[in-house]
Design a protein around this motif. Structure first.
Motif, PDB file in Angstrom:
ATOM      1  N   PRO A 129       3.448   9.129  -3.693  1.00 29.86           N
ATOM      2  CA  PRO A 129       3.329  10.011  -4.932  1.00 29.86           C
ATOM      3  C   PRO A 129       4.584  10.318  -5.825  1.00 29.86           C
ATOM      4  N   ASP A 130       5.773   9.938  -5.059  1.00 29.80           N
ATOM      5  CA  ASP A 130       6.958  10.193  -5.662  1.00 29.80           C
ATOM      6  C   ASP A 130       7.452   8.849  -6.349  1.00 29.80           C
ATOM      7  N   PRO A 131       7.593   8.787  -7.681  1.00 29.57           N
ATOM      8  CA  PRO A 131       7.996   7.435  -8.494  1.00 29.57           C
ATOM      9  C   PRO A 131       9.662   7.126  -7.917  1.00 29.57           C
ATOM     10  N   SER A 132      10.149   8.277  -7.691  1.00 23.33           N
ATOM     11  CA  SER A 132      11.460   8.120  -7.184  1.00 23.33           C
ATOM     12  C   SER A 132      11.650   7.479  -6.092  1.00 23.33           C
ATOM     13  N   PHE A 133      10.603   7.410  -4.903  1.00 16.29           N
ATOM     14  CA  PHE A 133      10.799   6.943  -3.635  1.00 16.29           C
ATOM     15  C   PHE A 133       9.921   5.741  -3.324  1.00 16.29           C
ATOM     16  N   ALA A 168       1.078  -1.279  -0.003  1.00 14.67           N
ATOM     17  CA  ALA A 168       0.083  -0.170   0.095  1.00 14.67           C
ATOM     18  C   ALA A 168       0.961   1.205  -0.019  1.00 14.67           C
ATOM     19  N   ALA A 169       1.774   1.327   0.627  1.00 14.21           N
ATOM     20  CA  ALA A 169       2.806   2.533   0.878  1.00 14.21           C
ATOM     21  C   ALA A 169       3.342   2.482  -0.271  1.00 14.21           C
ATOM     22  N   SER A 170       3.905   1.451  -1.138  1.00 15.56           N
ATOM     23  CA  SER A 170       4.593   1.641  -2.572  1.00 15.56           C
ATOM     24  C   SER A 170       3.377   2.197  -3.377  1.00 15.56           C
ATOM     25  N   ALA A 202       0.328  -8.556  -6.352  1.00 21.22           N
ATOM     26  CA  ALA A 202      -0.067  -7.496  -5.662  1.00 21.22           C
ATOM     27  C   ALA A 202      -0.325  -6.298  -6.325  1.00 21.22           C
ATOM     28  N   LEU A 203       0.512  -5.792  -7.221  1.00 18.60           N
ATOM     29  CA  LEU A 203       0.382  -4.748  -8.072  1.00 18.60           C
ATOM     30  C   LEU A 203      -0.599  -4.903  -9.249  1.00 18.60           C
ATOM     31  N   VAL A 204      -0.599  -6.392  -9.646  1.00 19.85           N
ATOM     32  CA  VAL A 204      -1.668  -6.602 -10.391  1.00 19.85           C
ATOM     33  C   VAL A 204      -2.834  -6.329 -10.034  1.00 19.85           C
ATOM     34  N   ASP A 205      -3.151  -6.942  -8.673  1.00 20.56           N
ATOM     35  CA  ASP A 205      -4.376  -6.493  -8.052  1.00 20.56           C
ATOM     36  C   ASP A 205      -4.900  -5.064  -7.953  1.00 20.56           C
ATOM     37  N   TYR A 206      -3.788  -4.259  -7.524  1.00 16.37           N
ATOM     38  CA  TYR A 206      -4.022  -2.980  -7.617  1.00 16.37           C
ATOM     39  C   TYR A 206      -4.593  -2.275  -9.027  1.00 16.37           C
ATOM     40  N   LEU A 207      -3.914  -2.933  -9.966  1.00 15.61           N
ATOM     41  CA  LEU A 207      -4.308  -2.221 -11.360  1.00 15.61           C
ATOM     42  C   LEU A 207      -5.752  -2.966 -11.545  1.00 15.61           C
ATOM     43  N   ARG A 208      -6.075  -4.038 -11.255  1.00 18.60           N
ATOM     44  CA  ARG A 208      -7.249  -4.574 -11.639  1.00 18.60           C
ATOM     45  C   ARG A 208      -8.551  -3.771 -10.837  1.00 18.60           C
ATOM     46  N   THR A 231      -8.793   2.064  -7.199  1.00 18.64           N
ATOM     47  CA  THR A 231      -9.157   3.318  -7.485  1.00 18.64           C
ATOM     48  C   THR A 231      -8.275   3.808  -8.614  1.00 18.64           C
ATOM     49  N   ASP A 232      -8.674   4.943  -9.164  1.00 16.88           N
ATOM     50  CA  ASP A 232      -7.737   5.607 -10.039  1.00 16.88           C
ATOM     51  C   ASP A 232      -6.204   5.669  -9.836  1.00 16.88           C
ATOM     52  N   ALA A 233      -6.273   6.517  -8.418  1.00 20.92           N
ATOM     53  CA  ALA A 233      -5.135   6.711  -8.028  1.00 20.92           C
ATOM     54  C   ALA A 233      -4.232   5.628  -7.605  1.00 20.92           C
ATOM     55  N   GLU A 234      -4.887   4.612  -7.094  1.00 25.15           N
ATOM     56  CA  GLU A 234      -4.252   3.209  -6.698  1.00 25.15           C
ATOM     57  C   GLU A 234      -3.626   2.902  -7.928  1.00 25.15           C
ATOM     58  N   ARG A 235      -4.395   2.526  -9.158  1.00 23.96           N
ATOM     59  CA  ARG A 235      -4.024   2.219 -10.225  1.00 23.96           C
ATOM     60  C   ARG A 235      -2.658   2.844 -10.880  1.00 23.96           C
ATOM     61  N   ALA A 236      -2.942   4.262 -10.777  1.00 23.22           N
ATOM     62  CA  ALA A 236      -1.416   5.151 -11.067  1.00 23.22           C
ATOM     63  C   ALA A 236      -0.237   4.607 -10.194  1.00 23.22           C
ATOM     64  N   GLY A 237      -0.542   4.486  -8.901  1.00 22.51           N
ATOM     65  CA  GLY A 237       0.414   4.163  -7.815  1.00 22.51           C
ATOM     66  C   GLY A 237       0.878   2.742  -8.397  1.00 22.51           C
ATOM     67  N   ALA A 238       0.152   1.768  -8.866  1.00 18.51           N
ATOM     68  CA  ALA A 238       0.693   0.526  -9.050  1.00 18.51           C
ATOM     69  C   ALA A 238       1.577   0.484 -10.163  1.00 18.51           C
ATOM     70  N   VAL A 239       1.215   1.449 -11.382  1.00 24.59           N
ATOM     71  CA  VAL A 239       2.033   1.634 -12.426  1.00 24.59           C
ATOM     72  C   VAL A 239       3.621   2.039 -12.013  1.00 24.59           C
TER      73      VAL A 239
END
Length: 160
Positions: free
Chosen positions: A72-76, A66-68, A96-102, A105-113
């Protein structure tokens, strides 16, 4: 995502995620700063303890992911993805990231990317004690071709 102990309606933020990781690690809270700065200070405080441990408790997996995703900072976001990859395996972290993408929310999908990129971090035996003696680890932890295929499928479904 309800799986990580948060209700679907509970407000999530990088600060709440970083605070949960720190709490589970037993890292004392840092001085209160504005939310964005406070979250980054917590992330910095947990970075070293996360990488120094040979294993991490199971209850830390969902908060790390979840923290990853919420960072909001792709560098961190790597600060949370990398320890998850070392301790729980690239396969599980990427799934787990695939689950977030599927289902996120929009914000979670962007974070998963953002986090997906970091999940490809090269692993080095001398970087983490999560490797066994002699610098070996079970290759099944990092077998991800089918997970990569699932990511592409979820991405295609999202883009359609």
């Amino acid at each position: 995502m309800a799986e990580d102990g948060q209700s679907d309606t509970a407000p999530r933020s990088f600060l709440t995620c970083a605070t949960e990781v720190a709490r589970l690690l037993g890292v004392e809270d840092v001085a209160v700063e504005p939310n964005d700065r406070h979250a980054r200070l917590l992330a910095h405080a947990v970075r070293k303890p996360l990488l120094e441990r040979a294993s991490l408790p199971e209850e830390l997996f969902a908060p790390l992911m979840a923290a990853s995703v919420y960072d909001p900072d792709p560098s961190f976001c790597r600060w949370f993805v990398e320890p998850a990859v070392y301790a729980f395996g690239r396969r599980r972290a990427m799934a787990a990231l695939v689950d977030y993408l599927r289902t996120g929310t929009d914000a979670e999908r962007a974070g998963a990317v953002r986090a997906w990129y970091c999940a490809h971090v090269p692993l080095h035996a001398d970087r983490s004690p999560a490797y066994g003696s002699g610098g070996v680890r079970d290759p099944a932890l990092d077998e991800v071709q089918d997970i990569k295929d699932a990511w592409l499928e979820a991405w295609s479904a999202r883009s359609a």
